[in-house]
Every structure is written in structure tokens, then in C-alpha cells.
Design an enzyme around this catalytic site. Structure first.
Site, PDB file in Angstrom:
ATOM      1  N   GLU A  57      -1.471 -40.697  28.858  1.00 31.73           N
ATOM      2  CA  GLU A  57      -0.340 -40.293  29.653  1.00 31.73           C
ATOM      3  C   GLU A  57       0.837 -41.314  29.706  1.00 31.73           C
ATOM      4  O   GLU A  57       0.531 -42.522  30.003  1.00 31.73           O
ATOM      5  CB  GLU A  57      -1.028 -40.162  30.946  1.00 31.73           C
ATOM      6  CG  GLU A  57      -0.118 -39.312  32.019  1.00 31.73           C
ATOM      7  CD  GLU A  57      -0.765 -39.040  33.291  1.00 31.73           C
ATOM      8  OE1 GLU A  57      -0.300 -38.612  34.188  1.00 31.73           O
ATOM      9  OE2 GLU A  57      -2.057 -39.671  33.348  1.00 31.73           O
ATOM     10  N   CYS A  85      -4.460 -35.099  32.492  1.00 33.23           N
ATOM     11  CA  CYS A  85      -4.945 -35.834  33.737  1.00 33.23           C
ATOM     12  C   CYS A  85      -5.145 -35.089  34.839  1.00 33.23           C
ATOM     13  O   CYS A  85      -6.097 -34.349  34.666  1.00 33.23           O
ATOM     14  CB  CYS A  85      -3.852 -37.120  34.070  1.00 33.23           C
ATOM     15  SG  CYS A  85      -4.905 -38.326  34.826  1.00 33.23           S
ATOM     16  N   LYS A 101       2.798 -31.553  32.672  1.00 30.84           N
ATOM     17  CA  LYS A 101       2.105 -31.794  33.712  1.00 30.84           C
ATOM     18  C   LYS A 101       2.163 -30.710  34.852  1.00 30.84           C
ATOM     19  O   LYS A 101       3.184 -30.766  35.617  1.00 30.84           O
ATOM     20  CB  LYS A 101       1.649 -33.073  34.321  1.00 30.84           C
ATOM     21  CG  LYS A 101       0.575 -33.631  35.178  1.00 30.84           C
ATOM     22  CD  LYS A 101       0.548 -35.077  35.581  1.00 30.84           C
ATOM     23  CE  LYS A 101      -0.694 -35.395  36.012  1.00 30.84           C
ATOM     24  NZ  LYS A 101      -0.752 -36.886  36.300  1.00 30.84           N
TER      25      LYS A 101
END
Length: 585
Positions: A48, A153, A117
């Protein structure tokens, strides 16, 4: 169906990026792709926000930094025109005036896809909602004919809330065949079990295999332990990468009647005290290395905290980059001098003794008129600590070496430390380690050291340092228990106050003495101003002082210790409960 589409090779690049080093991070990505190509991989995956380093904090808001990250991604994309592996890499990305935490798929000489994200963490050490815009849920990306889902994530850390987007469900419904999850997940004790349980839940819900790729390395207070892994759709472990070290591994997936499947290497993991020690070593190593200090120095008192810090420093940097300084005064026992010297010999570090009597006596002479008629008290004790701190900082200024702070979490909790004295320094590897664990880690290090540790094997901390009652040696015959309860009791109370935020009444109900609990709570509250000025240090617990626990310094609230009253719901009108109805007073 061709043979090629039945095989899919994915290289996991568990690497250590540096925040802000866009050029260096791009070079690491480039080298990983070369390695992936040699392995015949179709895809190489990086963690990430890899190109920026994670977490970039407010640096990511800087337009020049955003531009540098994008330029690096574009250059990496152009390089994929060579027909080699595709690259999936984390990067900040600006689109339509909004900043996203994104992953870019680079393939065929272009940026083939971008995924954002969706679920931005805003708890503990994370505050991404103030930095990034929330991305839309999107379907999988296609790589070599394979539909790959890319949740980032937090997108797999499912919360049952109105604003949470079930990204994995969306990907499964839109045809994903395998999930690849880039992460920036920091270490905390027993975190591996938590990650695995989250991944198992997502695999169970989606029926898809999952790759969990985490970064490794230290960034200020945070340590990322790597420990990347992969699960098959039947929840069997497809691969497990080692923790606390860089690793590049290519996993070869085969399409079966029940989906994609892999049988890769499975490395053993460190957990418990061993994991904490390894985190402290990596955190100190990267803080010193990434900030550019040539080495470190620390005050070596003959006590257990400085001994453990010295061992960690040697394991992190090597003995030639560590300098120990004993700073004795008239209250320093001969056994302390002897133990400090034995420690230095065992670790192989440079060691010197600088008596502080002239400095302390000089301060007292200067202050004799101002202090005339006043009794001696803790002020004179603190002068000793501040004389030591001044001398250590002078050596630091002259040599460029960073002072390592050596106070543990128990002491930082109750303010058992001197501002501008023993709290001096640039970084504290045991800042989040309670005193009882300091004893355990010291004994552990005498029988074990982590892979990659640069210090000697065997007993490096003299046993007498571990068994001797701890003392600050600021007055005759002083021990820590003159001022504090036994550390077993203190740490148990602190863990309930700090990590669990338990009310005093519930702690007392567990059998702890009411007066002791109230006193420790008071010390914890009034020491906040000290902690706010303390050096950063490695986070290993669920709630460290700093990024996790952010209390106001000016704070008049005190828990009375009485049982908490039940809320009186009868006082709350129904119309007040989130109703859109107009208020009628």
C-alpha cells in the site's frame, strides 16, 4: 482453454520503502520486477502506497510530492512495454481534484487500471479520512486474462456500519477469481492472529483465494512486520512469508475445478516476546538508517533498561556503531559500575566512564543562594539526571551519533523520568515495553536473538542486572519500589488503565487495592505533559503513548472510583434520537 490461462505466477514483493524517497522506492519496485521476470511471473505486487512510503501523513497533501509520485508511476508504467510482468503498486493519486489512496496496475507500457481504497481507517494510528477521499467500489482488474480483485488494506477489515462498503462482496459478485490485498499493517503483539482471522472471514464469504501482501520496515513509531501470506479458497495456507525482513517470493497458482490454488513456502513466524524484541530491533535500525545518523550512544547505568536498549542497539546496528557512557555520581554503587563494564565487554561496544560530580556540584553551587533555607528534595536528584542528559547530548552534538532514550512504558506512564535528563534522546526502542516485559526480554536475549541480529550470541546482559532490584540511584539505598508498587502490580493496573481504559471501580473489583489504583491513575494523568515531550519509540502494544492514545495535557477530569451510573434513558425523548422531526420546545 490454453495452458497459459491455467497458470498464474504472482511475485510478492514484501519490501521496506522509505517515506518520501520516491526515487529509492521506485528503484526497489524496478528491482523486484526484474526478479519477478527472472521467475517467469505474470504479476509483481507491492504494498500500500509503496511509491510514497507508508504512512506519508500530511506529506501526501503536498502538491510537489503528489506530482513526484505520479511521475515515478508513469515512468514505471512505460517500462512495462518490454512485455515483462505487470506491476500492481500502491500510490497516492489525484483525480478530478480529489486525492486517493490508490493501487495502479502497470502493464503493456501504460497504466492499465487504477483502483481506489474505499474504506478509510480512522482509529488508533490511522487518520486517513483527513487525507484521502473515499474511493468507489469497483470490479476486478484483468491481468493476463485473469480477473483479479484489488481490495486495499482496510477494504477487507469488515465493519458493520452504514458507511462501510463491502468491497470483497462487490468483487466476488463482479467476477473476481482471486483477491490480491496490498497492505500497510503495522505490528502489534499477536497481530498475525488478527490478520489471519480477517482474511479467513473474507475467503469464507467470497469463496475466493486471497493474497495478503504487507510492507516491512520501521517508520517513526510504527514497525511493519511483513509476514505476508496467502490462503486457498478452502482456507488452507498457500504461503507464509517471514516476518521482519524483506522477501521476494513468486507463488505459482494453478486453475482447478474449484478455482485457483497454490502450494508455496511456509515460513515460521515470531510472536509474543520474540516478536516484540524483533520489532524493537527493526524499529531502531530503520529510524537510525532512514534519518541518516551514523550511529548511537546511550547512558549505560548498570540497570536493566539501559542494558536491554544497548543489546537492541547492537543487534540493530552492530557494535561498531554503538557507544556506551557510564555517568556515575556518589550514589552510584560499585556493582553498577561493574555490571555496566561487563555489559559493554559482552556486547563489544565502545565504553567510557565520565563522572558527573563536578557538573552536579557546579549546578548546586550556582543555585546555593537561590535555594538557601530550602530543604534538599527531588530537585537535587533531578540535577543528576539533567547533568547526565546534558553530557550525552554534548557527545551527540560533537559526534553526530543519536542519543538512545531508555525509559520503559511503566516509567513513562507514571512520570518516573526526568524531563531534559534521562528523557533526552532521539528515539526510544522500549518506550512501549512495560517493565515486567523488560525483564523477560532481557532474559530472552541471553538465550536467543532474531535472524539478522548483528550482536553476539549467548549471554550479553549480565545475570546480575536482571536479578538485581531496579534503582535510579539518585539517593542512598534507593530502589524503584520506594516510590512505586511492585512492577507486577503496577503493570497490571496500567494495562487496564491504558490499553483497556477500564474505570477505576472495575479494576478495584478485580481485587486491586483502591488507594493504589487511585494513586496510579493520578500519576498517569499528571504525567501527560512529560509524555508529550518524550522521544518517539517503537509501538508494540495495542495502545501506545503517542499515535494511539491522545489525551489532553490540560485536563481536570478524574475518575472518582465510584461505580458508573446507568444512563437514564427515560430522560431522552424519542424525537431526539436522530429524528428529522422539528424540535418542539
Amino acid at each position: 482453454m490454453t495452458e497459459r490461462t491455467n497458470q498464474f505466477a504472482i511475485t510478492l514483493a514484501q519490501l521496506n520503502p522509505t517515506v518520501g524517497d520516491v526515487t529509492g522506492n521506485a528503484a526497489k519496485a524496478r528491482a523486484a520486477r526484474v526478479r519477478a521476470a527472472a521467475d517467469g511471473a505474470d504479476l509483481v505486487v507491492l504494498s500500500e502506497l509503496f511509491i510514497a512510503g507508508y504512512p506519508p501523513e500530511d506529506l501526501v497533501l503536498k502538491p510537489a510530492f503528489q506530482s513526484a509520485c505520479r511521475s515515478a508511476i508513469e515512468e514505471l508504467a512505460r517500462e512495462t512495454a518490454d512485455g515483462g510482468p505487470a506491476v500492481l503498486i500502491g500510490t497516492p493519486w489525484v483525480e478530478d481534484g480529489k486525492l486517493y489512496n490508490a493501487c495502479a496496475l502497470l502493464d503493456g507500457g501504460r497504466i492499465a487500471a487504477i483502483r481506489y481504497k474505499c474504506n478509510l481507517p480512522n482509529y488508533g494510528v490511522f487518520d486517513e479520512k483527513r487525507l484521502f477521499a473515499r474511493g468507489p467500489a469497483a470490479g476486478p482488474v484483468t491481468i493476463r486474462g485473469i480477473r483479479v480483485g484489488v481490495p486495499i488494506c482496510e477494504d477487507i477489515w469488515l465493519e458493520e456500519s452504514e458507511e462501510y462498503e463491502n468491497v470483497v462482496e462487490c468483487l466476488a459478485e463482479t467476477g473476481a477469481e482471486i483477491l490480491v490485498v496490498p497492505n500497510g499493517s503495522p505490528y502489534a503483539r499477536d497481530k498475525n492472529d488478527v490478520r489471519l482471522s480477517v482474511a479467513v472471514a473474507r475467503v469464507t464469504e467470497s469463496g475466493l483465494p486471497l493474497i495478503y501482501l504487507n510492507e516491512v520496515g520501521g517508520q517513526d513509531e510504527l514497525v511493519f512486520d511483513g509476514a505476508s501470506f496467502a490462503l486457498n479458497a478452502d482456507l488452507s495456507v498457500a504461503a507464509q512469508l517471514p516476518a521482519f525482513e524483506e522477501n521476494i517470493t513468486t507463488l505459482r497458482w494453478t486453475r482447478t475445478d474449484s478455482g485457483w490454488r497454490c502450494a508455496g513456502p511456509v515460513a515460521p513466524l515470531l510472536d509474543g516476546d520474540k516478536g516484540d524484541y524483533a520489532a524493537c530491533v527493526l524499529g531502531l535500525r530503520d529510524y537510525v538508517g532512514k534519518t541518516g545518523f551514523p550511529g548511537v550512544l546511550l547512558g549505560v547505568s548498570g540497570g536493566i533498561d539501559s542494558a536491554l536498549c544497548a543489546a537492541i542497539a547492537v543487534d540493530a546496528l552492530g557494535a561498531d556503531r554503538v557507544r556506551g557512557v557510564m555517568l556515575p555520581f556518589r550514589f552510584t554503587a560499585q556493582v553498577s559500575l561493574d555490571d555496566a563494564a561487563k555489559l559493554a565487554v559482552a556486547l563489544g561496544i565502545r565504553y567510557e566512564v565520565l563522572p558527573i560530580a563536578d557538573a552536579v556540584n557546579g549546578f548546586e553551587k550556582i543555585l546555593s543562594g537561590t535555594f538557601a533555607g530550602l530543604p534538599r528534595d527531588i530537585t537535587e536528584e533531578n540535577l543528576q539526571a539533567r547533568a547526565r542528559g546534558t553530557l550525552l547530548m554534548a557527545i551527540s552534538n560533537k559526534t553526530g551519533a543519536m542519543v538512545v532514550t531508555t525509559g520503559n512504558k511503566s516509567e513513562m506512564s507514571v512520570g518516573y523520568a526526568t524531563l531534559y535528563g534521562d528523557m533526552n534522546g532521539g528515539f526510544n526502542p522500549i518506550k512501549d515495553i512495560y517493565k515486567t516485559e523488560v525483564f523477560r526480554l532481557s532474559a530472552l536475549r541471553n538465550s536467543w536473538k532474531p535472524d539478522g541480529a548483528l550482536g553476539p550470541s549467548g549471554e550479553v546482559i549480565p545475570v546480575n542486572i536482571i536479578t538485581r532490584p531496579p534503582t535510579a540511584e539518585l539517593r542512598e539505598n534507593q530502589t524503584d519500589q520506594d516510590s512505586l508498587p511492585p512492577y507486577e502490580m503496577l503493570d497490571a493496573i496500567l494495562e487496564r488503565l491504558v490499553e483497556r481504559e477500564q474505570p477505576l471501580a472495575s479494576i478495584v473489583a478485580e481485587g486491586f487495592d483502591r488507594e493504589v489504583v487511585a494513586r496510579i491513575d493520578r500519576l498517569l494523568n499528571i504525567a501527560e505533559y512529560k509524555r508529550r515531550q518524550a522521544a518517539p519509540g517503537v509501538k508494540v502494544t495495542q495502545k501506545n503513548f503517542g499515535r494511539d492514545r491522545r489525551y489532553p495535557i490540560t485536563n481536570r477530569f478524574r475518575d472518582t472510583g465510584k461505580p458508573l451510573p446507568e444512563p437514564d434513558d427515560a430522560l431522552v425523548s424519542r424525537a431526539s434520537r436522530g429524528s428529522a422531526e422539528a424540535f418542539e420546545g
